[in-house]
Design a protein around this motif. Sequence first.
Motif, mmCIF file in Angstrom:
data_model
loop_
_atom_site.group_PDB
_atom_site.id
_atom_site.type_symbol
_atom_site.label_atom_id
_atom_site.label_comp_id
_atom_site.label_asym_id
_atom_site.label_seq_id
_atom_site.Cartn_x
_atom_site.Cartn_y
_atom_site.Cartn_z
ATOM 1 N N ARG C 81 -20.845 -9.237 31.593
ATOM 2 C CA ARG C 81 -21.803 -8.139 31.721
ATOM 3 C C ARG C 81 -21.120 -6.865 32.236
ATOM 4 O O ARG C 81 -21.575 -5.762 31.945
ATOM 5 C CB ARG C 81 -22.962 -8.547 32.619
ATOM 6 N N MET C 82 -20.027 -7.018 32.969
ATOM 7 C CA MET C 82 -19.278 -5.828 33.384
ATOM 8 C C MET C 82 -18.579 -5.212 32.179
ATOM 9 O O MET C 82 -18.502 -3.992 32.054
ATOM 10 C CB MET C 82 -18.267 -6.185 34.469
ATOM 11 N N GLU C 87 -23.261 -4.268 34.341
ATOM 12 C CA GLU C 87 -22.944 -4.314 35.768
ATOM 13 C C GLU C 87 -21.699 -3.447 35.962
ATOM 14 O O GLU C 87 -20.879 -3.333 35.051
ATOM 15 C CB GLU C 87 -22.608 -5.739 36.233
ATOM 16 N N THR C 88 -21.572 -2.870 37.164
ATOM 17 C CA THR C 88 -20.345 -2.128 37.442
ATOM 18 C C THR C 88 -19.605 -2.850 38.553
ATOM 19 O O THR C 88 -20.223 -3.405 39.452
ATOM 20 C CB THR C 88 -20.643 -0.687 37.895
ATOM 21 N N PRO C 89 -18.258 -2.832 38.504
ATOM 22 C CA PRO C 89 -17.490 -3.534 39.541
ATOM 23 C C PRO C 89 -17.698 -2.871 40.907
ATOM 24 O O PRO C 89 -17.846 -1.647 40.976
ATOM 25 C CB PRO C 89 -16.037 -3.384 39.092
ATOM 26 N N THR C 90 -17.735 -3.687 41.964
ATOM 27 C CA THR C 90 -17.820 -3.131 43.308
ATOM 28 C C THR C 90 -16.468 -2.528 43.693
ATOM 29 O O THR C 90 -16.393 -1.467 44.295
ATOM 30 C CB THR C 90 -18.210 -4.230 44.312
ATOM 31 N N GLU C 91 -15.394 -3.257 43.340
ATOM 32 C CA GLU C 91 -14.042 -2.748 43.582
ATOM 33 C C GLU C 91 -13.197 -3.017 42.356
ATOM 34 O O GLU C 91 -13.512 -3.898 41.565
ATOM 35 C CB GLU C 91 -13.395 -3.471 44.778
ATOM 36 N N GLY C 92 -12.094 -2.267 42.234
ATOM 37 C CA GLY C 92 -11.180 -2.486 41.129
ATOM 38 C C GLY C 92 -11.637 -1.769 39.882
ATOM 39 O O GLY C 92 -12.659 -1.089 39.879
ATOM 40 N N GLU C 93 -10.836 -1.873 38.819
ATOM 41 C CA GLU C 93 -11.222 -1.180 37.596
ATOM 42 C C GLU C 93 -11.012 -2.039 36.370
ATOM 43 O O GLU C 93 -10.233 -2.994 36.373
ATOM 44 C CB GLU C 93 -10.467 0.146 37.485
ATOM 45 N N PRO C 103 -17.395 4.537 34.080
ATOM 46 C CA PRO C 103 -18.450 5.542 33.921
ATOM 47 C C PRO C 103 -19.135 5.547 32.549
ATOM 48 O O PRO C 103 -20.068 6.299 32.349
ATOM 49 C CB PRO C 103 -17.689 6.865 34.142
ATOM 50 N N VAL C 104 -18.677 4.714 31.619
ATOM 51 C CA VAL C 104 -19.248 4.747 30.269
ATOM 52 C C VAL C 104 -20.491 3.854 30.215
ATOM 53 O O VAL C 104 -20.405 2.669 30.512
ATOM 54 C CB VAL C 104 -18.212 4.259 29.226
ATOM 55 N N PRO C 105 -21.673 4.417 29.860
ATOM 56 C CA PRO C 105 -22.873 3.569 29.788
ATOM 57 C C PRO C 105 -22.785 2.596 28.605
ATOM 58 O O PRO C 105 -22.024 2.835 27.660
ATOM 59 C CB PRO C 105 -24.006 4.583 29.571
ATOM 60 N N PRO C 106 -23.555 1.501 28.657
ATOM 61 C CA PRO C 106 -23.423 0.467 27.621
ATOM 62 C C PRO C 106 -23.598 0.996 26.203
ATOM 63 O O PRO C 106 -22.938 0.508 25.287
ATOM 64 C CB PRO C 106 -24.532 -0.532 27.958
ATOM 65 N N ASN C 107 -24.477 1.993 26.038
ATOM 66 C CA ASN C 107 -24.727 2.455 24.673
ATOM 67 C C ASN C 107 -23.622 3.322 24.112
ATOM 68 O O ASN C 107 -23.636 3.685 22.947
ATOM 69 C CB ASN C 107 -26.084 3.181 24.584
ATOM 70 N N LYS C 108 -22.628 3.679 24.964
ATOM 71 C CA LYS C 108 -21.509 4.491 24.479
ATOM 72 C C LYS C 108 -20.219 3.680 24.393
ATOM 73 O O LYS C 108 -19.161 4.231 24.162
ATOM 74 C CB LYS C 108 -21.305 5.683 25.427
#
Lengths: 272, 295, 395
Positions: C81-82, C87-93, C103-108
């Motif tokens: 899901r990340m 979902e966005t990660p709490t830490e890390g990239e 920063p990219v939303p799911p639809n993009k």
Amino acid sequence: MKRFSWFNATSLTLGFAFLYLPMIILVVYSFNASKLVTVWAGFSTKWYGELLQNEAFLDAAWVTIRVAVFSSTIATILGTMAAYILVRGGRFMGRTLFSGMIYAPLVMPEVITGLSLLLLFIGIGLDRGVFTIVLAHATFSMCYVSVVVSSRLVSFDKSLEEAALDLGCTAWQAFRLVTLPIIAPAVISGWLLAFTLSLDDLVIASFTSGPSSTTLPIKIFSAVRLGVSPEINALSTIMIGIVTIGVVSFSIMSKRNAVRREREERAAIHAT
Amino acid sequence: MKRLLIAVPYFWLLALFLVPFLIVFKISLSDVALARPPYFPQWQFEEGWSALTDYLRALDFENFWFLSTDDLYWKAYLSSLRIAVVATFFTLLVGFPIAYGMARAPLEWRPTLMMLVILPFWTSFLIRVYAWIGILSGEGYLNQFLMWLGVIQDPLIILNTNVAVYIGIVYTYLPFMILPIYSALEKLDESLLEAAEDLGCSRFTAFWLVTFPLSKQGIIAGCFLVFIPTIGEFVIPSLLGGSSTLMIGKVLWEEFFNNRDWPVASAVAVVLLLILIIPIILFQRNEQKNREAEG
Amino acid sequence: MMGAGLFLSVIFSGDVMASVAANQVFAPWNDPKETPLIEFRGVTKRFGDFTAIDDLSINIYEKEFFALLGPSGCGKTTMMRMLAGFETPTEGEIILAGQDIAPVPPNKRAVNMMFQSYALFPHLSIEDNIAFGLKREGMPKNDIADRVAEMLRLTRLEKFARRKPHQISGGQKQRVALARSLAKAPKLLLLDEPLGALDKKLRQDTQFELMDIQEKTGTTFVIVTHDQEEAMTVASRVAVMDHGKLMQVATPDRLYENPENVYVADFIGDVNLIEGTARKTGEGSYEINWCERTPPLKSTSDTVLSSGQGCTIAIRPEKVSISSEKPEEADNAVQGKIIDIAYLGNLSTYHVKLANGQMVKAQTANTRRISRRSFTWDDDVWLSWTATAGVLLKG
């Protein structure tokens, strides 16, 4: 969860404010000391006192309660029978007409139901009074009861009844010992629904009541036509209070039952 | 045993629902008379066959003709329909966001929210309408509040206008709109919205292309549940509406109780029922479709 | 578990072994010049107090069929899901094709997902479901029609194009979901338990179909599953996860033959675990004391252990031989009594209880149709295996 945005929070807040503010204002102003209902002049319970002195209101309340108890009891019996026939009765002559007659009163405007019953009572020369209101209320309430009960009957496992018959019950015993206890919650809510419908009804009661059998809604309606009055506020508050306590405690009770049941089921799983 | 079980509710409904309605239909074909009961002809059973034929000959559609010539009636029908349509639209406008908010609320809140919507159901209809008289009247709470805010200088005239009727209908029928929409939205699988976003939808287009079409059945059901009873509404127009508020339920009531014109009142009832048959059938069909989609 | 063992031993015998060998030609993870398509760099995800993903780093390469395998609640769905952007990660990239996608939303995102529930839009026909994403892109009508037809052909759904989702079977729904998520030709396709709702037979057919489609389209697939057979069958590499941590990332054969820890050894297939203490006897060879009064077991190992360190020998049942006499030249031989025999058709598994109470499973292939059953319940037997048969693990 994440979609519960500010938009949803706002629409819920505004929506429930719209639903509840009018009633809250009504309750608050029932404790207003002033005769002028829209001007606040300090806290007082005097309107409740006056209400309890008002013979006409008390009589009307007594009529209403009698009508509601009798009509909802008849409606529950007839409605449960009707639901049982519709769900379990199989084919019989005039089934379509029967189910039509069960559903039609639900969408029939009250003015028509009231008018037609009145014309019937006059036609057969029946004096209007508590008895005719009970007949009228029982007739339209039984349709609501049968809808509530039949929705429960539909989801009810027929094999339970068959098991009872297999174990030697007569059809009546199977109904009384197996079906009825299982559909009991629906029958009870059907009764409650019929009871409140009867308490609430103005239009049909107006058509079918006689001079000696004024119900509370008829009384309130004629008082309200003249405008807002503090006594009616007090009466409304009492009625709102009773309904709120009733509904809230009923739902807490059923929730508690559900929670207990779930806990017992979980315990049973762990026990094995 | 089974026969008896069927017979009791069957005959009850025949006697107290169908027969009365046939009587209404019959009286709608009669003429008004200064008598008790106030209509003509009356058929005495003892007078035999010729009396029956005379009786049947005396019945006619005169009352219906009267309804179509006196523009009070067809104006009342049209006005009832218009008020019902407008009020249904506003109920949808108010009800949908509430239903949507409920369906998106945390799971543990939902039973409480549900109960809060249903609670007014159990409260007296009359009292709920009555509550608005105090709010909307000239010196009512709403005007007091707005003048205190300084938004208006002179009190708004709302009570005894159609606006008050709309408010009353939206208020009292709101639960009928919220519940079917809520139950449609609640069934909506969250992953459908995620799928739509995954395939390139923004939140708004996802709502428009997925949420809205999938709650359509609930919206339609809610609209009918508000529209159908509103047409024949009596309490709201007579308490909140003014003399210019024409609704057919009120006309019927006045025709019956004030003018004592039973034949015309009956004819009004018959026509009202004919008007209602169309939305009722449409509603049934929608429900049927709903059940099929689920089954 | 029994079935799984059976299945795995089939995979690693004969023909299938050959295809695994062929797969190893495609091994970008061994090539330091390759840049990964997806990089998880120290990703942590917390929900309140609960840590779903704990400081996790993985590289996934283009055209890979990558499986996230683990029990439910291990964090594998959160990982997916990340990637999809829900979902966005709490830490890390998380880096996709050299770009941080936080920063990219799911639809993009050039990532599409096949949902566990399939999430087919019930109000749209099959072709409209497949066209849904293409319409959002604003693709010209004719191109959409072509692309939809192509996807329908790829998933053999041509006949069902105009039906609604409730009018087709579970297997067909699964293919629609696949076609819909592939229609936009994403760089990366995520599959959340894609075969979970299918019955066993259909699942096995569909696994091969998935592999086929993945190969045809050349899309990178990341699949989430709790079914080890499924992961081992379809994936080029499998990441085994537990409690938000990565236990091992490897090709299926390495995962089976060279598990890095007890968790993986136990999770994948059937295994005997014997605990003891190690004593170094030479370069990469050890003796393990596991029971008093019995000779130590011999084992070779790539893992460096110090003498006296606690360790576990993991040995697959099919690598344990069973005999009535003590074998002459076995590295390891232990005696025990047969407690249970499981006849599985092609194989028989013997459950043998050793003198110290340890249970060891030994498996033999039933190569003859009518074989004389040489062992029966309560027989005293010898179990033996070579020093290289087992894997020596720390702890």
